[in-house]
Design a protein around this motif. Sequence first.
Motif, PDB file in Angstrom:
ATOM      1  N   SER A 119       1.218  -0.265 -10.762  1.00 17.02           N
ATOM      2  CA  SER A 119       2.164   0.496  -9.946  1.00 17.02           C
ATOM      3  C   SER A 119       1.870   1.980 -10.068  1.00 17.02           C
ATOM      4  O   SER A 119       1.621   2.487 -11.162  1.00 17.02           O
ATOM      5  N   ARG A 120       1.932   2.684  -8.939  1.00 15.10           N
ATOM      6  CA  ARG A 120       1.802   4.141  -8.960  1.00 15.10           C
ATOM      7  C   ARG A 120       3.112   4.790  -9.389  1.00 15.10           C
ATOM      8  O   ARG A 120       3.192   6.002  -9.509  1.00 15.10           O
ATOM      9  N   GLN A 141       2.472   0.926  -4.435  1.00 14.93           N
ATOM     10  CA  GLN A 141       2.493   2.385  -4.512  1.00 14.93           C
ATOM     11  C   GLN A 141       3.792   2.854  -5.160  1.00 14.93           C
ATOM     12  O   GLN A 141       3.819   3.854  -5.861  1.00 14.93           O
ATOM     13  N   GLN A 142       4.875   2.095  -4.953  1.00 18.18           N
ATOM     14  CA  GLN A 142       6.176   2.426  -5.531  1.00 18.18           C
ATOM     15  C   GLN A 142       6.498   1.438  -6.658  1.00 18.18           C
ATOM     16  O   GLN A 142       5.598   0.829  -7.225  1.00 18.18           O
ATOM     17  N   ASN A 146       0.803  -1.220   0.000  1.00 17.51           N
ATOM     18  CA  ASN A 146       0.000   0.000   0.000  1.00 17.51           C
ATOM     19  C   ASN A 146       0.839   1.274   0.000  1.00 17.51           C
ATOM     20  O   ASN A 146       0.346   2.339  -0.361  1.00 17.51           O
ATOM     21  N   SER A 147       2.104   1.165   0.404  1.00 21.11           N
ATOM     22  CA  SER A 147       2.947   2.361   0.454  1.00 21.11           C
ATOM     23  C   SER A 147       4.347   2.148  -0.102  1.00 21.11           C
ATOM     24  O   SER A 147       5.044   3.124  -0.364  1.00 21.11           O
TER      25      SER A 147
END
Length: 539
Positions: free
Chosen positions: A348-349, A333-334, A312-313
């Motif tokens: 992927s963000r 997230q990364q 999530n992060s």
Amino acid sequence: MSNILIKQLILIINNDGIYLSVDPAQPALANLVDVRDELCRRGITNADFAQIENVIVRGNDQPTLICESPRRYDQEKDKYVQVRVSDEGVHAYLTVRFPDDSELNTSEWDINHKLWEANIRLPIDKDKIKNIVQKRETIVNEIVCTGIPPVHGIDGRVEHKVEVGKKKAPLIRVDGSVDHHQLNHINCVRKSQHLAHLVPPTEGKPGINVFDEPIPCKPGRKVRMPRGINTYISPDELDLYAKYSGILYQENGLLNIEPIYVVPKDVDFSTGDIHYTGDIIVSGDIKTGFTVETDGNILVRGSVDGAVVKSNSGRIVINGGILGKYKAVIEAQQNITAEFAQHAKIVSRNDVEIRKYVLDCEIEAYGFVKIPKGQIIGGTVSSERGIIAHEIGTSKNVRTQIAIGRSIDTNVWMEILQLNKKIKDLKREFDSINEQISFLEVLEKRLNNLNDKKQKELEELLLRRDAIQSRIDELEKEKKTKTKTGDNSFDEFPSVQANYKIYPGVVLQMNQFVEEVSDQLGAIRISLKPTGVEKKVLA
């Protein structure tokens, strides 16, 4: 005759009897026990209790007869009257046997004398003694005087605010069925979470024995705060908190936090699904049907089958690749990095980097998709910033969809790119003017003053610099309005780059521009520019 002063009472012993009166001039009033003790000390065994109490209550200052023809205690009665005190001194026990010989008849005063002789100084149960004498029945170990038992301190204790020592057990659903994926055996805690509270020991309260002496109490034992690694104690030293997010475990009685959760084998039925808050290292594979989810980073030393892996992060690194079986979902997230990927959904963000090949996957990246030494075969690969691969498609014309750019109107995209170019040009001019201003300011320090021409030039440059900065601020504001977020990734021109070949069957989509490759292309970069789509052959 003798006069004895007992606090405010005057005890007068004559040949014809014993008298008692109150002396108002004395400050402290005595009580029945004081008089009893004095009479018992002198061995008097036939005084009138009721009369003594009457003198004390009424405060009579006239001598009042309380004992006529005083009798001394007969030592022969010792074998019929015994007093025993409990080990802790809280209780005085009386044993009385009444002999047939009337001359040795036991009276209340005989019993009082024996109690005094045993040094009993607290008030006795005179009603019970009176009843015993009236009934003339043998009694054994009857409590006639009770002190105050000590209240011992309570040991300190630790109250755990989180469950420790979980045992692996499958989740039992409402319908009674068992979910072997949910073993619920990991104690996850978050940063600054309350772990334990220390309840201090109490001191206790001393008691009083029947001799009117204090009985010491035992203070409660102190306990140690179970502070282990990666925890901290509150300023008042009564509460324990987690220093980091991680796994809570107990070792040697101490609570510890391990920020990194290491799974020493595969994630399967032996581990169940893993839901965590910190970093996770899986030493083996993540098997089909299982889930690994955390707020931190995930490292999988093996491969991922048809599993769900979510960060999530943080980022996800999969050393052994993804064998998705059309069930795998990898989200982060990364960045997401893997050796290879097939039959999986990857989101992927940031960036997605695959070292070998991508086969029939659905990939969505807010950053770049990078397979610089590998091949994209089938599926859909989309990126907002750009896609780099060695080969895209195959010689067998497998349909492969490639998309770059933002999901916004092409005209808006072009306007943003044009704004970026204007801002870039203005910043370049701004830097140049700054250098000229710096030169003139240094010159002014050396010469103390500038000539009129140079002074005017400096003033014009300062005005020009301020005007450029104002214009840059306006353009940045306009750009932010168009992008809604002010995201700087709009600054770059998204592109698709194949370092070797793009095969027929590949569909390229750049915002509203869509093109299906009909002829094989060599090494090429296809970019979305303000002027439209630009193709550049790579050497």
